[in-house]
Design a protein around this motif. Structure first.
Motif, PDB file in Angstrom:
ATOM      1  N   MET A   1       0.856  -1.182   0.000  1.00 42.93           N
ATOM      2  CA  MET A   1       0.000   0.000   0.000  1.00 42.93           C
ATOM      3  C   MET A   1       0.892   1.232   0.000  1.00 42.93           C
ATOM      4  N   LEU A   2       1.017   1.872  -1.118  1.00 41.72           N
ATOM      5  CA  LEU A   2       1.777   3.106  -1.200  1.00 41.72           C
ATOM      6  C   LEU A   2       0.857   4.310  -1.160  1.00 41.72           C
ATOM      7  N   ASP A   3      -0.311   4.183  -1.692  1.00 39.03           N
ATOM      8  CA  ASP A   3      -1.336   5.221  -1.721  1.00 39.03           C
ATOM      9  C   ASP A   3      -2.667   4.517  -1.534  1.00 39.03           C
ATOM     10  N   TYR A   4      -3.452   4.955  -0.572  1.00 34.98           N
ATOM     11  CA  TYR A   4      -4.720   4.293  -0.364  1.00 34.98           C
ATOM     12  C   TYR A   4      -5.810   5.325  -0.120  1.00 34.98           C
ATOM     13  N   LYS A   5      -6.751   5.384  -1.028  1.00 38.57           N
ATOM     14  CA  LYS A   5      -7.879   6.304  -0.889  1.00 38.57           C
ATOM     15  C   LYS A   5      -8.941   5.615  -0.037  1.00 38.57           C
ATOM     16  N   LYS A  69       6.084   1.810   6.492  1.00 42.27           N
ATOM     17  CA  LYS A  69       5.635   1.626   7.872  1.00 42.27           C
ATOM     18  C   LYS A  69       4.716   2.754   8.324  1.00 42.27           C
ATOM     19  N   SER A  70       4.890   3.929   7.762  1.00 38.15           N
ATOM     20  CA  SER A  70       4.083   5.062   8.212  1.00 38.15           C
ATOM     21  C   SER A  70       3.589   5.873   7.024  1.00 38.15           C
ATOM     22  N   PHE A  71       2.516   6.608   7.272  1.00 34.36           N
ATOM     23  CA  PHE A  71       1.827   7.293   6.192  1.00 34.36           C
ATOM     24  C   PHE A  71       1.447   8.715   6.564  1.00 34.36           C
ATOM     25  N   ALA A  72       1.443   9.558   5.537  1.00 33.04           N
ATOM     26  CA  ALA A  72       0.848  10.881   5.649  1.00 33.04           C
ATOM     27  C   ALA A  72      -0.663  10.677   5.602  1.00 33.04           C
ATOM     28  N   THR A  82      -0.518  11.795  10.955  1.00 29.21           N
ATOM     29  CA  THR A  82       0.262  10.648  10.535  1.00 29.21           C
ATOM     30  C   THR A  82      -0.179   9.404  11.299  1.00 29.21           C
ATOM     31  N   ILE A  83      -0.039   8.264  10.669  1.00 30.19           N
ATOM     32  CA  ILE A  83      -0.364   6.986  11.283  1.00 30.19           C
ATOM     33  C   ILE A  83       0.546   5.928  10.672  1.00 30.19           C
ATOM     34  N   GLY A  84       0.876   4.945  11.459  1.00 34.33           N
ATOM     35  CA  GLY A  84       1.702   3.861  10.944  1.00 34.33           C
ATOM     36  C   GLY A  84       2.278   3.023  12.061  1.00 34.33           C
ATOM     37  N   PHE A  85       3.238   2.211  11.692  1.00 29.62           N
ATOM     38  CA  PHE A  85       3.878   1.305  12.637  1.00 29.62           C
ATOM     39  C   PHE A  85       5.179   1.915  13.139  1.00 29.62           C
ATOM     40  N   ASN A  86       5.221   2.226  14.439  1.00 28.51           N
ATOM     41  CA  ASN A  86       6.447   2.736  15.046  1.00 28.51           C
ATOM     42  C   ASN A  86       7.500   1.643  15.105  1.00 28.51           C
ATOM     43  N   GLU A  87       7.050   0.428  15.332  1.00 28.06           N
ATOM     44  CA  GLU A  87       7.950  -0.718  15.420  1.00 28.06           C
ATOM     45  C   GLU A  87       7.298  -1.919  14.746  1.00 28.06           C
ATOM     46  N   ILE A  88       8.132  -2.741  14.133  1.00 27.52           N
ATOM     47  CA  ILE A  88       7.679  -4.021  13.605  1.00 27.52           C
ATOM     48  C   ILE A  88       8.722  -5.060  13.994  1.00 27.52           C
ATOM     49  N   LEU A 115      -7.217   4.244  11.094  1.00 25.49           N
ATOM     50  CA  LEU A 115      -6.802   3.110  11.916  1.00 25.49           C
ATOM     51  C   LEU A 115      -7.347   1.801  11.351  1.00 25.49           C
ATOM     52  N   GLU A 116      -8.587   1.805  10.937  1.00 24.30           N
ATOM     53  CA  GLU A 116      -9.168   0.600  10.343  1.00 24.30           C
ATOM     54  C   GLU A 116      -8.347   0.151   9.125  1.00 24.30           C
ATOM     55  N   THR A 117      -7.926   1.102   8.320  1.00 18.57           N
ATOM     56  CA  THR A 117      -7.135   0.808   7.133  1.00 18.57           C
ATOM     57  C   THR A 117      -5.757   0.265   7.509  1.00 18.57           C
ATOM     58  N   ILE A 118      -5.126   0.853   8.504  1.00 18.48           N
ATOM     59  CA  ILE A 118      -3.791   0.415   8.929  1.00 18.48           C
ATOM     60  C   ILE A 118      -3.849  -0.974   9.562  1.00 18.48           C
ATOM     61  N   ILE A 119      -4.905  -1.284  10.283  1.00 17.58           N
ATOM     62  CA  ILE A 119      -5.054  -2.630  10.846  1.00 17.58           C
ATOM     63  C   ILE A 119      -5.117  -3.652   9.714  1.00 17.58           C
ATOM     64  N   GLU A 120      -5.935  -3.379   8.724  1.00 18.92           N
ATOM     65  CA  GLU A 120      -6.047  -4.283   7.576  1.00 18.92           C
ATOM     66  C   GLU A 120      -4.706  -4.412   6.859  1.00 18.92           C
ATOM     67  N   TYR A 121      -4.024  -3.309   6.669  1.00 15.80           N
ATOM     68  CA  TYR A 121      -2.704  -3.307   6.041  1.00 15.80           C
ATOM     69  C   TYR A 121      -1.726  -4.183   6.833  1.00 15.80           C
ATOM     70  N   GLY A 122      -1.744  -4.038   8.155  1.00 13.81           N
ATOM     71  CA  GLY A 122      -0.832  -4.817   8.995  1.00 13.81           C
ATOM     72  C   GLY A 122      -1.074  -6.310   8.900  1.00 13.81           C
ATOM     73  N   PHE A 123      -2.330  -6.716   8.945  1.00  8.71           N
ATOM     74  CA  PHE A 123      -2.630  -8.143   8.895  1.00  8.71           C
ATOM     75  C   PHE A 123      -2.525  -8.710   7.477  1.00  8.71           C
ATOM     76  N   CYS A 124      -2.987  -7.982   6.491  1.00 14.61           N
ATOM     77  CA  CYS A 124      -3.037  -8.515   5.122  1.00 14.61           C
ATOM     78  C   CYS A 124      -1.739  -8.318   4.337  1.00 14.61           C
ATOM     79  N   ASP A 125      -1.189  -7.116   4.357  1.00 13.01           N
ATOM     80  CA  ASP A 125      -0.010  -6.825   3.548  1.00 13.01           C
ATOM     81  C   ASP A 125       1.305  -7.121   4.276  1.00 13.01           C
ATOM     82  N   LEU A 126       1.373  -6.790   5.565  1.00 13.69           N
ATOM     83  CA  LEU A 126       2.603  -7.016   6.323  1.00 13.69           C
ATOM     84  C   LEU A 126       2.632  -8.404   6.967  1.00 13.69           C
TER      85      LEU A 126
END
Length: 182
Positions: A1-5, A69-72, A82-88, A115-126
């Motif tokens: 996910m580089l850009d997500y509308k 890991k993090s997004f504008a 901003t939102i994203g993963f501070n640590e992985i 947050l809902e989008t980042i949760i999905e990104y974490g489980f599905c993409d990462l």
């Protein structure tokens, strides 16, 4: 996910160095508001500091194999936070989410949708097995987010962070992949 509308108003995208001025301005405009819960604000004194922060985020792509890991967090085309993963931790497949939103963007549901989008990104993409969020125990507004998304309160870390003139405890929330409800 580089850009997500997310919707017509909200987009998550990778930071780029051209965002340094906007990130600096948003940080400075919201500094008195954010200072209650964010301990790093006094380290941001110039656009160059924001630029270095963004460059560090971009370098983090190597750590994740090309996944940001993090997004504008953009609202109607304007940087709102901003939102994203501070640590992985790749070994145990666990990521810790961090987020903040500029004061003028509060109360619009922006962070909930992000947050809902980042949760999905974490489980599905990462391919994470667990996502954590750590929040100052008295930051009720920020604590409401993981609670709303079904995170379990796992414990409290005492004196977890120094905030200018005091220590604050952090409550740790966790959500496992098999608990996640889309």
């Amino acid at each position: 996910m580089l850009d997500y509308k997310i919707n017509d108003d909200i987009t998550l995208r990778m930071f780029n160095v051209e965002d340094a001025e906007a990130l600096f301005q948003l940080t400075m405009e919201s500094k008195p508001y954010l200072r209650e819960w964010l301990g790093w604000l006094d380290y941001i004194e110039s656009v160059e500091d924001s630029k270095q922060n963004i460059e560090g985020r971009i370098k983090g792509l190597i750590e994740t194999g090309g996944f940001p890991k993090s997004f504008a967090l953009m609202y109607k085309g304007v940087l709102a936070g901003t939102i994203g993963f501070n640590e992985i931790d790749r070994g145990i497949k666990c990521g810790t989410i961090g987020y903040w939103l500029g004061q003028n963007f509060q109360g619009k549901g922006i962070m909930s949708q992000a947050l809902e989008t980042i949760i999905e990104y974490g489980f599905c993409d990462l391919n994470l097995n667990k996502i954590e969020i750590r929040v100052a125990t008295e930051n009720l507004k920020s604590r409401a987010l993981p609670e709303r998304f079904g995170f379990k309160e796992e414990g409290v870390i005492r004196d977890a962070e120094w905030l200018y003139d005091r220590y604050v405890d952090h409550v740790v929330y966790g959500l496992l992949r098999n608990e996640w409800v889309r």
